[in-house]
Enzyme design. Sequence first.
Site, PDB file in Angstrom:
ATOM      1  CB  THR A  46     -18.705 -45.708 -86.498  1.00 42.49           C
ATOM      2  OG1 THR A  46     -17.983 -45.826 -87.717  1.00 42.49           O
ATOM      3  CG2 THR A  46     -18.961 -44.243 -86.211  1.00 42.49           C
ATOM      4  CE1 TYR A 134     -15.528 -51.820 -93.163  1.00 39.92           C
ATOM      5  CE2 TYR A 134     -16.007 -52.245 -90.855  1.00 39.92           C
ATOM      6  CZ  TYR A 134     -15.541 -51.407 -91.840  1.00 39.92           C
ATOM      7  OH  TYR A 134     -15.088 -50.140 -91.518  1.00 39.92           O
ATOM      8  CE  LYS A 162     -18.109 -49.493 -93.561  1.00 43.05           C
ATOM      9  NZ  LYS A 162     -18.195 -49.256 -92.101  1.00 43.05           N
ATOM     10  CB  VAL A 204     -21.502 -48.418 -94.518  1.00 37.77           C
ATOM     11  CG1 VAL A 204     -21.708 -48.485 -93.007  1.00 37.77           C
ATOM     12  CG2 VAL A 204     -22.278 -49.530 -95.212  1.00 37.77           C
TER      13      VAL A 204
END
Length: 290
Positions: A46, A134, A162, A204
């Site tokens: 992001t 992740y 995540k 998240v």
Amino acid sequence: MDFGRLLTAMVTPFNQDNRVDFDQTTTLIEYLLSHGTDGLVVAGTTGESPTLSLQEKLDLFEHVVKIVNGRVPVIAGTGSNNTQASIQLTKEAEAIGVDGALLVSPYYNKPNQDGLYHHFSTIAKETNLPIMLYNIPSRAVVKMTVETVAALAQIENIVSVKDSTGDLDGISSLLEQVPEDFTVYSGDDSLTLPIQSIGGTGVVSVSSHIIGNQMKEMISLFEQGNVAKAAHKHRQLLPVMKALFMAPSPSPVKAALAYKDIDVGSVRLPLVPLSPFEEQNLYRLIDQYS
């Protein structure tokens, strides 16, 4: 390790010259901390990490750590598909003073499960930072299996994941196999509550830029045992969560922040801004549901 319930995968503000805007970064940090954010993930997807230079990432880590000043955890996106480069960036981020590192599954190379295990374990040996894995097969092409994540969770400083697999069965199985203090965060805003309901710690989030207080309320309602109210809040917020992914992220959330008078600039190529039609659809949903 519990980094908090609502972590924001923070966008990287750019100025009109497409350079990192540190003044607006400060404004954004203060806005997020006053709207429910328990922790910040910096220079993740992001944050447009693929188009940030190494020096830009380091400068961004340093600035965020300075402005946050210990108020919430700062987790640095230091992973890549290059193990040695990830080690170097993680070490430099640790020296700057971040509180954790987010390591994405190696993309493009397509390592097997053994390669994934050795990639993450090798990085973990080179840092004292707590590490959040992740797992995002939609972007990385490879998916860490439950068995691989569970094995990595036995390493002392690999403390969290995540999870953006959307696999609730897999997450349930994982939670049965990891140490009690290993935390699982949803990587999908719309699965925050479902993952919380099976034992996840939090999310998240991208949507927390826009509906942070409402998401925090939803999470708190569930923790207080008000499941029906939490579910109702989830259903209310779902259209905004979906709208913020109507185009490749973070184009929608940057447009939404501008609509809320938080000017974080545009996106860097190869991403492009929303079309006027997309913008109007997004603004309508924000007005209606947020």
